[in-house]
Design an enzyme around this catalytic site. Sequence first.
Site, PDB file in Angstrom:
ATOM      1  CG  ASN A  15       9.855  16.711 -12.583  1.00 47.60           C
ATOM      2  OD1 ASN A  15       8.789  17.214 -12.228  1.00 47.60           O
ATOM      3  ND2 ASN A  15      10.628  16.017 -11.764  1.00 47.60           N
ATOM      4  CD  GLU A  29       8.606  15.782  -8.608  1.00 45.41           C
ATOM      5  OE1 GLU A  29       9.572  16.481  -8.953  1.00 45.41           O
ATOM      6  OE2 GLU A  29       7.972  15.964  -7.564  1.00 45.41           O
ATOM      7  CG  ASP A  41      14.199  14.478 -12.380  1.00 50.63           C
ATOM      8  OD1 ASP A  41      15.434  14.526 -12.251  1.00 50.63           O
ATOM      9  OD2 ASP A  41      13.406  15.041 -11.602  1.00 50.63           O
ATOM     10  CG  ASP A  68      10.715  22.309  -9.702  1.00 51.74           C
ATOM     11  OD1 ASP A  68      10.110  21.509 -10.444  1.00 51.74           O
ATOM     12  OD2 ASP A  68      10.964  22.060  -8.509  1.00 51.74           O
ATOM     13  CG  HIS A  69      12.373  19.538 -13.571  1.00 54.02           C
ATOM     14  ND1 HIS A  69      13.492  18.740 -13.628  1.00 54.02           N
ATOM     15  CD2 HIS A  69      11.930  19.465 -12.288  1.00 54.02           C
ATOM     16  CE1 HIS A  69      13.720  18.195 -12.445  1.00 54.02           C
ATOM     17  NE2 HIS A  69      12.786  18.616 -11.602  1.00 54.02           N
TER      18      HIS A  69
END
Length: 258
Positions: free
Chosen positions: A7, A34, A147, A247-248
Amino acid sequence: MKIATFNINGVNGRLEALLEWLEEAEPDVVCLQELKAPQNKFPAAALEKAGYGAIWQGQKSWNGVAMLARNADPVETRRGLPGDPDDLHSRYLEAAVNGVLIACLYAPNGNPAPGPKFEYKLAWYERFLAHAEDLLATGAPVVLAGDYNIMPTDLDVYSPERWRDDALFRPEVRKVFARLMAQGWTDALRKLHPEERIYTFWDYFRNAWGRNAGLRLDHLLLSPNLVGRLQGGGIDRDVRGRDHASDHAPTWIELSDT
DNA sequence: ATGTCCATGGCACATGGA
């Protein structure tokens, strides 16, 4: 054959980070989620230059999924989940690469729960489960990578009690994941690390990375005929610790050749 | 509730989504 899911949280905003990781990790297939980019703003030329063919389904502002293949072009078999022509979110792409059918998914987050967003998440997953069952029935080797926005068990959460009422961890969604497992899929990372606390996501808030307050949200599920080919897998945690990171973290498996 | 990122519209910074 190395297959990864990542992601990226903005494919243009983090293009340099993506190219850097591709060069060092050399995955054969990458499922991206994303994108946060419309169809005509996907950085196909830069990825081509890095040696990756790509298919993508963009969307303005939010969502968006893509599949990259090293020195190859993914052979697209489906874009969008069947079952609801009114669902316009870009959350699902499916393609064959090197004899393996690969699904790239970006499940709805679902917060706040309860509410319409959570209802959408559950409805989306009903369509996903129906399609996953159809994929199994084909007998093809299949990887469902993406995700999932679900922590399947307490072992996948740094602090389970704090997440009980969250849309990523409520009983309804954990039950959905268990039903998927009951179809016959294998959670590859969990099979490789049955007891270990492993995370793929660390929130930007509250110094989650610094505290290792992580969640395991990104999963690669294998059809039964691929389990014997699972050679290894992991999470490139160091990518999450870099400046300007998603953030992943990238999550990957290695499959042996047939 | 808080916190921090991204993209958008439009040109400063508020807003939505995660």
